[in-house]
Scaffold this motif. Sequence first.
Motif, mmCIF file in Angstrom:
data_model
loop_
_atom_site.group_PDB
_atom_site.id
_atom_site.type_symbol
_atom_site.label_atom_id
_atom_site.label_comp_id
_atom_site.label_asym_id
_atom_site.label_seq_id
_atom_site.Cartn_x
_atom_site.Cartn_y
_atom_site.Cartn_z
ATOM 1 N N LEU A 100 -22.060 7.943 2.150
ATOM 2 C CA LEU A 100 -20.845 8.059 2.956
ATOM 3 C C LEU A 100 -20.287 6.656 3.106
ATOM 4 C CD1 LEU A 100 -22.132 10.444 5.788
ATOM 5 C CD2 LEU A 100 -20.733 11.049 3.793
ATOM 6 N N ALA A 101 -18.985 6.553 3.005
ATOM 7 C CA ALA A 101 -18.313 5.264 3.195
ATOM 8 C C ALA A 101 -17.131 5.509 4.114
ATOM 9 C CB ALA A 101 -17.871 4.698 1.850
ATOM 10 N N THR A 102 -16.436 4.462 4.465
ATOM 11 C CA THR A 102 -15.293 4.608 5.354
ATOM 12 C C THR A 102 -14.090 3.873 4.797
ATOM 13 O OG1 THR A 102 -14.593 4.424 7.653
ATOM 14 C CG2 THR A 102 -15.813 2.578 6.764
ATOM 15 N N THR A 103 -12.938 4.280 5.274
ATOM 16 C CA THR A 103 -11.733 3.548 4.917
ATOM 17 C C THR A 103 -11.643 2.288 5.773
ATOM 18 O OG1 THR A 103 -10.413 4.803 6.522
ATOM 19 C CG2 THR A 103 -10.450 5.614 4.242
ATOM 20 N N LEU A 104 -11.005 1.300 5.243
ATOM 21 C CA LEU A 104 -10.717 0.088 6.002
ATOM 22 C C LEU A 104 -9.680 0.398 7.079
ATOM 23 C CD1 LEU A 104 -11.108 -3.012 6.186
ATOM 24 C CD2 LEU A 104 -9.278 -3.228 4.505
ATOM 25 N N GLN B 281 0.810 -1.212 0.000
ATOM 26 C CA GLN B 281 0.000 0.000 0.000
ATOM 27 C C GLN B 281 0.848 1.269 0.000
ATOM 28 O OE1 GLN B 281 -2.868 -1.871 3.169
ATOM 29 N NE2 GLN B 281 -3.665 0.135 2.592
ATOM 30 N N VAL B 282 2.096 1.167 0.436
ATOM 31 C CA VAL B 282 2.960 2.346 0.451
ATOM 32 C C VAL B 282 3.451 2.580 -0.973
ATOM 33 C CG1 VAL B 282 5.053 3.406 1.378
ATOM 34 C CG2 VAL B 282 3.630 1.951 2.847
ATOM 35 N N GLN B 283 3.046 3.711 -1.536
ATOM 36 C CA GLN B 283 3.392 4.101 -2.897
ATOM 37 C C GLN B 283 4.525 5.133 -2.860
ATOM 38 O OE1 GLN B 283 2.028 2.541 -5.585
ATOM 39 N NE2 GLN B 283 1.072 1.247 -4.014
ATOM 40 N N PRO B 284 5.044 5.582 -4.006
ATOM 41 C CA PRO B 284 6.177 6.516 -4.011
ATOM 42 C C PRO B 284 5.948 7.794 -3.192
ATOM 43 C CG PRO B 284 5.843 5.630 -6.204
ATOM 44 C CD PRO B 284 4.697 5.156 -5.365
ATOM 45 N N ALA B 285 4.711 8.304 -3.150
ATOM 46 C CA ALA B 285 4.449 9.536 -2.400
ATOM 47 C C ALA B 285 3.072 9.516 -1.739
ATOM 48 C CB ALA B 285 4.570 10.747 -3.322
ATOM 49 N N SER B 286 2.595 8.318 -1.379
ATOM 50 C CA SER B 286 1.278 8.208 -0.753
ATOM 51 C C SER B 286 1.103 6.806 -0.175
ATOM 52 C CB SER B 286 0.166 8.481 -1.771
ATOM 53 O OG SER B 286 0.172 7.478 -2.779
ATOM 54 N N VAL B 287 -0.032 6.616 0.491
ATOM 55 C CA VAL B 287 -0.419 5.299 0.992
ATOM 56 C C VAL B 287 -1.795 5.001 0.422
ATOM 57 C CG1 VAL B 287 -0.980 3.924 3.042
ATOM 58 C CG2 VAL B 287 0.884 5.601 3.141
ATOM 59 N N ASP B 288 -1.924 3.866 -0.237
ATOM 60 C CA ASP B 288 -3.240 3.465 -0.746
ATOM 61 C C ASP B 288 -4.185 3.239 0.422
ATOM 62 O OD1 ASP B 288 -2.534 3.508 -3.440
ATOM 63 O OD2 ASP B 288 -2.054 1.369 -3.502
ATOM 64 N N ILE B 289 -5.420 3.716 0.270
ATOM 65 C CA ILE B 289 -6.457 3.434 1.263
ATOM 66 C C ILE B 289 -7.535 2.600 0.587
ATOM 67 C CG2 ILE B 289 -6.043 5.357 2.839
ATOM 68 C CD1 ILE B 289 -8.200 6.924 1.343
ATOM 69 N N ARG B 290 -8.135 1.726 1.388
ATOM 70 C CA ARG B 290 -9.124 0.802 0.859
ATOM 71 C C ARG B 290 -10.495 1.097 1.450
ATOM 72 N NH1 ARG B 290 -5.754 -4.201 2.854
ATOM 73 N NH2 ARG B 290 -5.593 -2.702 4.526
ATOM 74 N N LEU B 291 -11.495 0.677 0.731
ATOM 75 C CA LEU B 291 -12.875 0.884 1.145
ATOM 76 C C LEU B 291 -13.234 -0.075 2.272
ATOM 77 C CD1 LEU B 291 -15.370 2.566 0.317
ATOM 78 C CD2 LEU B 291 -15.989 0.698 -1.209
ATOM 79 N N GLY B 292 -13.811 0.462 3.334
ATOM 80 C CA GLY B 292 -14.296 -0.362 4.436
ATOM 81 C C GLY B 292 -15.648 -0.968 4.099
ATOM 82 N N ASN B 293 -16.319 -1.487 5.099
ATOM 83 C CA ASN B 293 -17.604 -2.161 4.852
ATOM 84 C C ASN B 293 -18.787 -1.445 5.502
ATOM 85 O OD1 ASN B 293 -17.191 -2.749 7.537
ATOM 86 N ND2 ASN B 293 -17.657 -4.931 7.337
ATOM 87 N N THR B 294 -18.638 -0.159 5.772
ATOM 88 C CA THR B 294 -19.733 0.604 6.370
ATOM 89 C C THR B 294 -20.170 1.691 5.406
ATOM 90 O OG1 THR B 294 -18.780 0.219 8.550
ATOM 91 C CG2 THR B 294 -20.448 1.922 8.393
ATOM 92 N N PHE B 295 -21.476 1.750 5.144
ATOM 93 C CA PHE B 295 -22.050 2.732 4.219
ATOM 94 C C PHE B 295 -23.211 3.427 4.919
ATOM 95 C CE2 PHE B 295 -20.193 -0.759 1.890
ATOM 96 C CZ PHE B 295 -19.362 -0.115 0.992
ATOM 97 N N THR B 296 -23.273 4.739 4.773
ATOM 98 C CA THR B 296 -24.268 5.537 5.478
ATOM 99 C C THR B 296 -24.945 6.486 4.497
ATOM 100 O OG1 THR B 296 -23.026 5.414 7.546
ATOM 101 C CG2 THR B 296 -24.585 7.219 7.350
ATOM 102 N N VAL B 297 -26.271 6.555 4.563
ATOM 103 C CA VAL B 297 -27.042 7.485 3.727
ATOM 104 C C VAL B 297 -27.990 8.284 4.609
ATOM 105 C CG1 VAL B 297 -26.943 6.091 1.622
ATOM 106 C CG2 VAL B 297 -28.808 5.747 3.223
#
Length: 180
Positions: free
Chosen positions: A76-80, A26-42
């Motif tokens: 709305l979603a969240t990061t893992l 997940q560590v990229q040259p100038a960032s960190v990849d973030i992934r989608l969590g499993n919580t969704f809010t409307v």
Amino acid sequence: MILSDRSIRRLLKDNALKISPLEKEQVQPASVDIRLGNTFTVVEDVSEPIVQMTKAVSYKTIQADRYILLPGQFVLATTLEYICLPNNLTAFVEGRSSIGRLGLFIQNAGWVDPGFKGEITLELFNANKCAIELQSGRRIGQLVLEQLDNEAEHPYHGKYQGQRGATGSKIYLDNEVPSK
């Protein structure tokens, strides 16, 4: 100054920066990849046609490994990942170009302040004419980290500190009073 992969890995190793769970890829040259969590809010359907920023809004939250985002729908979603920023780093979330090219707009309201701890709530909007399937665990964006010139005198201790899951707006807690 935006941090490089070397600086990010060093901070993670020294436990000055905490991101969990985190795979080394997940560590990229100038960032960190973030992934989608499993919580969704409307926002729940309400009888009032206007959302007022001075009143709490009702939300419906679901946990699911996949969510179908309809055309023109906002969720709305969240990061893992749970993030713990030290008092001398700030961050911002950038969406992935590959995701944007599908018509999925990813917005994060402003910077992630120094001292923030929590999962990051993402605002997702489907601008496509087709539904988009969102899958928990999929890379959704990048966390870009930037060094402050000094440690923050007043690091973040706000209303979203420690949040888990897709957290709805708490703007009604602000003490702002509109002038008349």
